[in-house]
Structures are given as C-alpha cells and as structure tokens.
Design a protein around this motif. Structure first.
Motif, PDB file in Angstrom:
ATOM      1  N   GLY A  22     -29.213  23.821  49.159  1.00  0.00           N
ATOM      2  CA  GLY A  22     -28.479  25.169  47.906  1.00  0.00           C
ATOM      3  C   GLY A  22     -27.398  25.621  48.431  1.00  0.00           C
ATOM      4  O   GLY A  22     -27.391  26.329  47.485  1.00  0.00           O
ATOM      5  N   ILE A  23     -27.035  25.067  48.976  1.00  0.00           N
ATOM      6  CA  ILE A  23     -24.974  26.009  49.375  1.00  0.00           C
ATOM      7  C   ILE A  23     -24.281  24.546  48.550  1.00  0.00           C
ATOM      8  O   ILE A  23     -24.362  23.872  49.345  1.00  0.00           O
ATOM      9  N   THR A  27     -19.131  27.562  48.966  1.00  0.00           N
ATOM     10  CA  THR A  27     -19.394  28.703  49.511  1.00  0.00           C
ATOM     11  C   THR A  27     -19.950  28.786  50.852  1.00  0.00           C
ATOM     12  O   THR A  27     -18.583  29.301  51.300  1.00  0.00           O
ATOM     13  N   LEU A  28     -19.883  26.941  50.910  1.00  0.00           N
ATOM     14  CA  LEU A  28     -19.775  26.630  52.282  1.00  0.00           C
ATOM     15  C   LEU A  28     -18.468  26.807  53.056  1.00  0.00           C
ATOM     16  O   LEU A  28     -18.404  27.029  54.032  1.00  0.00           O
ATOM     17  N   ILE A  32     -17.052  29.705  55.560  1.00  0.00           N
ATOM     18  CA  ILE A  32     -16.386  29.942  57.188  1.00  0.00           C
ATOM     19  C   ILE A  32     -15.206  30.032  57.313  1.00  0.00           C
ATOM     20  O   ILE A  32     -14.698  30.432  58.259  1.00  0.00           O
ATOM     21  N   ARG A  33     -14.277  29.951  56.429  1.00  0.00           N
ATOM     22  CA  ARG A  33     -12.614  29.824  55.695  1.00  0.00           C
ATOM     23  C   ARG A  33     -12.051  31.343  55.835  1.00  0.00           C
ATOM     24  O   ARG A  33     -10.959  31.615  56.366  1.00  0.00           O
ATOM     25  N   SER A  34     -12.691  31.725  54.814  1.00  0.00           N
ATOM     26  CA  SER A  34     -12.376  33.281  54.787  1.00  0.00           C
ATOM     27  C   SER A  34     -13.584  34.470  55.101  1.00  0.00           C
ATOM     28  O   SER A  34     -12.608  35.556  55.672  1.00  0.00           O
ATOM     29  N   LEU A  35     -14.526  34.505  54.792  1.00  0.00           N
ATOM     30  CA  LEU A  35     -15.166  34.964  56.383  1.00  0.00           C
ATOM     31  C   LEU A  35     -15.038  35.217  57.536  1.00  0.00           C
ATOM     32  O   LEU A  35     -15.810  36.471  57.807  1.00  0.00           O
ATOM     33  N   GLY A  36     -14.781  34.434  57.483  1.00  0.00           N
ATOM     34  CA  GLY A  36     -14.727  34.411  59.056  1.00  0.00           C
ATOM     35  C   GLY A  36     -16.517  34.096  59.872  1.00  0.00           C
ATOM     36  O   GLY A  36     -16.382  34.407  61.032  1.00  0.00           O
ATOM     37  N   TRP A  37     -17.196  33.704  59.121  1.00  0.00           N
ATOM     38  CA  TRP A  37     -19.156  32.915  59.615  1.00  0.00           C
ATOM     39  C   TRP A  37     -18.417  31.967  60.444  1.00  0.00           C
ATOM     40  O   TRP A  37     -18.249  31.176  60.486  1.00  0.00           O
ATOM     41  N   THR A  44     -27.489  28.615  56.690  1.00  0.00           N
ATOM     42  CA  THR A  44     -28.860  28.388  56.862  1.00  0.00           C
ATOM     43  C   THR A  44     -28.109  29.722  55.690  1.00  0.00           C
ATOM     44  O   THR A  44     -29.906  29.891  55.628  1.00  0.00           O
ATOM     45  N   THR A  45     -27.554  30.616  55.941  1.00  0.00           N
ATOM     46  CA  THR A  45     -27.991  31.529  54.205  1.00  0.00           C
ATOM     47  C   THR A  45     -27.932  31.498  53.307  1.00  0.00           C
ATOM     48  O   THR A  45     -27.275  30.955  52.258  1.00  0.00           O
ATOM     49  N   ALA A  46     -29.197  32.257  52.620  1.00  0.00           N
ATOM     50  CA  ALA A  46     -29.578  31.014  51.247  1.00  0.00           C
ATOM     51  C   ALA A  46     -28.353  32.239  50.723  1.00  0.00           C
ATOM     52  O   ALA A  46     -27.988  33.506  50.837  1.00  0.00           O
TER      53      ALA A  46
END
Length: 171
Positions: A22-23, A27-28, A32-37, A44-46
């Motif tokens: 549901g992402i 958003t993905l 990854i690229r901006s927030l550095g997750w 996996t985070t909803a």
C-alpha cells in the motif's frame, strides 16, 4: 554513518513489494532518497491514513461556506465539529478573551492613542489603565526636548569644552 550509494537504488522487486504493502512509488522514493530511511523500513512502514471527518459536519461546513482546509485546521486546533462547521470566517471570540474593558479602549482611541501604545503603557511601563488611556502622545519635538533635558551626556560635553586649558606648544 556513511551509506553505500546502492542503498538508494530501488529495484523493480522493491517497487512491487511497496505497491503490495500500500505504499506508492513516489512515497517509497521519498522515504529512501530524501528521508534516508533504510529500504526495510521504507518498504514495511504503513502510510498514515488521513483522519476521516463525519459527513454531516463536512456538509454543514459546505453549507456555511467554510472551506475544507479551514474546517480541517479548526479540528486540528481542537475545535469541535459543530463549531468548526458553523462559525463564520473572521468571526472571533475576542469579546470573551478581552483583557481590558471595551470602554477604556474606546476612550484611548478617542484620545488618539492606538491599542498597541495603550497596551505597552499598561504592560511594559506599568501605567494605570486610565492614565494610559488619557495621557496624550508626545510629539517628536516634545520627546526630543525631554531627552535633551535629562541627558547627562550633553552636560558632560559642554563642561569639557567650556573648561579653560593652557595651550600646548607644538614643536
């Protein structure tokens, strides 16, 4: 902690897994690229769902000409649904929050004293409310004359230049 440049690369399998969770792709990528997750956390985070508002309140707001964004901001600020949907824009609770009686404020305005000057006199300078509302504002000339009278700097300069000193010889 330094990250590997390939940590920011998103594979087709990652996109497919995100969609199944549901992402959205954007958003993905943002996670990854901006927030550095990490990829694991981003996949996996909803996604947080927006709060749903009662249909009756939304319809009431629309009938009263309250835009959706204003209605939403009011709810976020702690208003109940009915008040957020019925209070006209620009209508305030000012009379309930008033610090000084309206008669005193009107007296100050009648005497040519703005509300900000009145409140500074009362709050900062600790004047009495009636004195703050009735004492006229000084003109710039009056203010300058008072400052010159009270200035010790001017007296010091005058006494310095009026002192008699012996002339020194220049060699």
């Amino acid at each position: 902690m330094s990250r590997n440049p390939y940590d920011y690369y998103i594979t087709e399998e990652d996109y497919a897994l995100a969609i199944s969770n549901g992402i959205s792709n954007s958003t993905l990528e943002y996670r990854i690229r901006s927030l550095g997750w990490s990829k694991q956390k981003a996949l996996t985070t909803a996604v947080q769902k927006h709060k749903k508002y009662p249909l009756w309140a939304l319809e009431l707001a629309q009938v009263n000409g309250i835009p959706y964004k204003t209605f939403k901001n009011r709810i976020f600020s702690g208003w109940d649904f009915e008040t957020a949907a019925t209070r006209k824009i620009g209508e305030s609770n000012q009379s309930k929050k008033r610090k000084y009686p309206i008669e005193i404020i009107e007296l100050a305005e009648k005497n040519g004293i703005s509300y900000s000057t009145f409140s500074k006199r009362v709050n900062r300078f600790k004047w009495d409310v009636m004195k703050a509302a009735t004492t006229p504002i000084m003109s710039k000339e009056q203010s300058l004359a008072n400052a010159r009278k009270k200035s010790t700097f001017r007296l010091g300069i005058e006494s310095f230049w009026n002192e008699k000193r012996p002339l020194s010889k220049v060699t």
